[in-house]
Motif scaffolding. Structure first.
Motif: not given
Length: 489
Positions: A223-224, A403-404, A407-408
């Motif tokens: 999972s991110p 950060e997640s 990235l998404l």
């Protein structure tokens, strides 16, 4: 050699010393101090690692009292020293592990027991203000790299007998100390046991910091989104302890880990509870708006220009068209180039010393953005979109969640360039579905929205007045629900 380490000590001081010398080869910082103690004189041996001990404590509290000892010493138990913590052992494996942890071993001729003395004294950093999680009204003390000091910081907030501490070690070579802190009458025993089982199953050389331990025990490694909260603030750790969660302290790491967590807790800060509830609620709404902007703003720009330009007002469409007339590349490539430039500037700012990093960030952003527009590589509108997206991602208070989100942003831009707003809707549904299915220590991370727990909504998107939040959140599975009594009408 391994067989002798797994065995017990002998009554011969010479044989015991030889075993140590065989094990600690090429270890110049290991000190062997031979002494004659008591009346009549009896041979003794002090062994310690010079780089991990407090030399003043050894000289003043061990060597001086032993040299001036006048009573008869028959066994190691007869030796009395002014040291707070001490223990006895007969197993080589235990003795060597304690020497590596900065303790001093005292061996006596004719005795197969070792007296282990607490003389730890490695270099330590002073307690300072947290670097990542700054606070306007909260404490200005942050965790450091020493487990005992971090426990002390938490005990200052919670001097209560129900605060329990369980210690274990992780790693075959590093023997990293890990401490679990929880309130025994609040934390659910199943959650605690689940965490213990996961830590016991770790079989690695060592765990360098809290981030590594988190990756070994999280529920979904693909999972991110983060499933444990990392914090460097003692007040934040104590606030979660009181809600029934567990704090994990890893020695040599300046942040602690907290679980189980929910998705919405990554958007909350300590300052939310020290400001008026209306201000705190507004700031939480602002962070959630920033969450959606950071993920969807560039993709919405790409989808609108590529498929749905008819929904843009005519005047704005003319402005956008004028801005893009010299740009030869499609919106997706334009956005990806600018987002990658922003990420590179951010990484450069983090790796450089603070004054240089700030300069690189500001100068790089202004110069590259202006030069790219003048060269016709990107449009003015795209520079504004990317700048707003970067600011929105920095509003997220938790670095792991920020950060997640960054990235998404990239897969969302790609799906928007292929399917427009329909693709964005599909991406949003996938993110929501993934969050609903995600768990933290076996508890739903989507709680209190999925599953719906209306009583917990008092402290989610909005923050109700503190006197109205009389129960602990059900998402942490506390065994004691009542947090405070009703004392206001």
């Amino acid at each position: 050699m391994m067989n002798s380490i797994q065995q017990t000590l002998t009554h011969s001081l010479d044989m015991n010393e030889q075993t140590l010398r065989d094990y600690f080869t090429k270890t110049p910082d290991l000190v062997y101090c031979h002494l004659l103690i008591g009346e009549p004189k009896k041979r003794a041996l002090l062994v310690y690692l010079n780089t991990l001990v407090d030399k003043n404590s050894i000289n003043n509290n061990i060597i001086d009292p032993l040299l001036f000892e006048t009573k008869q010493i028959n066994t190691i138990v007869d030796i009395q020293l002014p040291i707070g913590a001490k223990s006895y052992s007969t197993k080589w494996e235990h003795v060597i592990q304690r020497i590596f942890q900065g303790e001093t071993a005292l061996l006596l001729d004719g005795d197969d027991h070792v007296l282990l003395l607490d003389t730890q004294g490695w270099p330590q950093r002073a307690i300072a203000e947290p670097q990542i999680e700054s606070s306007l009204k909260g404490s200005h003390q942050g965790f450091i790299e020493t487990c005992e000091k971090n426990i002390a910081l938490i005990r200052r907030y919670l001097p209560h007998q129900q605060l329990k501490i369980e210690e274990t070690t992780v790693g075959r070579r590093g023997h990293t100390s890990v401490a679990l802190l929880y309130l025994e009458d609040v934390t659910h025993p199943e959650v605690l046991q689940e965490l213990k089982d996961r830590i016991e199953q770790i079989d690695v050389d060592t765990v360098v910091n809290t981030g590594e331990l988190m990756q070994h025990i999280e529920d979904n490694p693909f999972s991110p989104f983060p499933q444990f909260l990392l914090t460097e603030r003692p007040d934040a750790a104590v606030s979660n302890l009181l809600q029934g969660r567990i704090v994990i302290i890893v020695d040599r790491s300046p942040s602690v880990m907290i679980g189980p967590m929910t998705f919405i807790t990554f958007f909350q800060t300590v300052d939310d509870y020290s400001t008026r509830w209306m201000i705190a609620s507004f700031l939480r709404l602002l962070r959630l708006l920033a969450f959606f902007m950071a993920i969807f703003l560039p993709s919405a720009y790409i989808a609108t220009l590529s498929f749905h330009y008819e929904i843009i007002p005519l005047n704005l469409l003319l402005t956008v068209g004028e801005s893009r007339e010299r740009v030869p590349i499609p919106p997706l490539l334009e956005a990806v180039l600018m987002e990658l430039a922003i990420e590179m500037l951010r990484e450069a700012g983090l790796r450089l010393p603070a004054p240089i990093g700030q300069t690189v960030g500001i100068v790089g952003g202004v110069v590259i953005g202006q030069a790219a527009v003048e060269a016709g590589i990107v449009s003015n509108i795209m520079v504004v979109i990317v700048s707003l997206t970067a600011i929105a991602s920095f509003i997220i208070p938790n670095p792991d969640m920020s950060e997640s989100i960054r990235l998404l942003r990239f897969p969302m831009m790609i799906i928007a360039s292929l399917f427009g707003l329909v693709g964005m809707a599909i991406g949003l549904m996938l993110i929501i579905g993934h969050l609903i299915s995600l768990e933290s220590l076996g508890t739903p991370e989507g709680s209190p929205f999925a599953p719906a727990r209306l009583r917990d909504w008092k402290d989610t998107i909005l923050r109700f007045p503190l006197w109205m939040m009389r129960t602990r959140p059900l998402s942490a599975r506390p065994t004691q629900l009542t947090r405070q009594k009703k004392f206001r009408k």
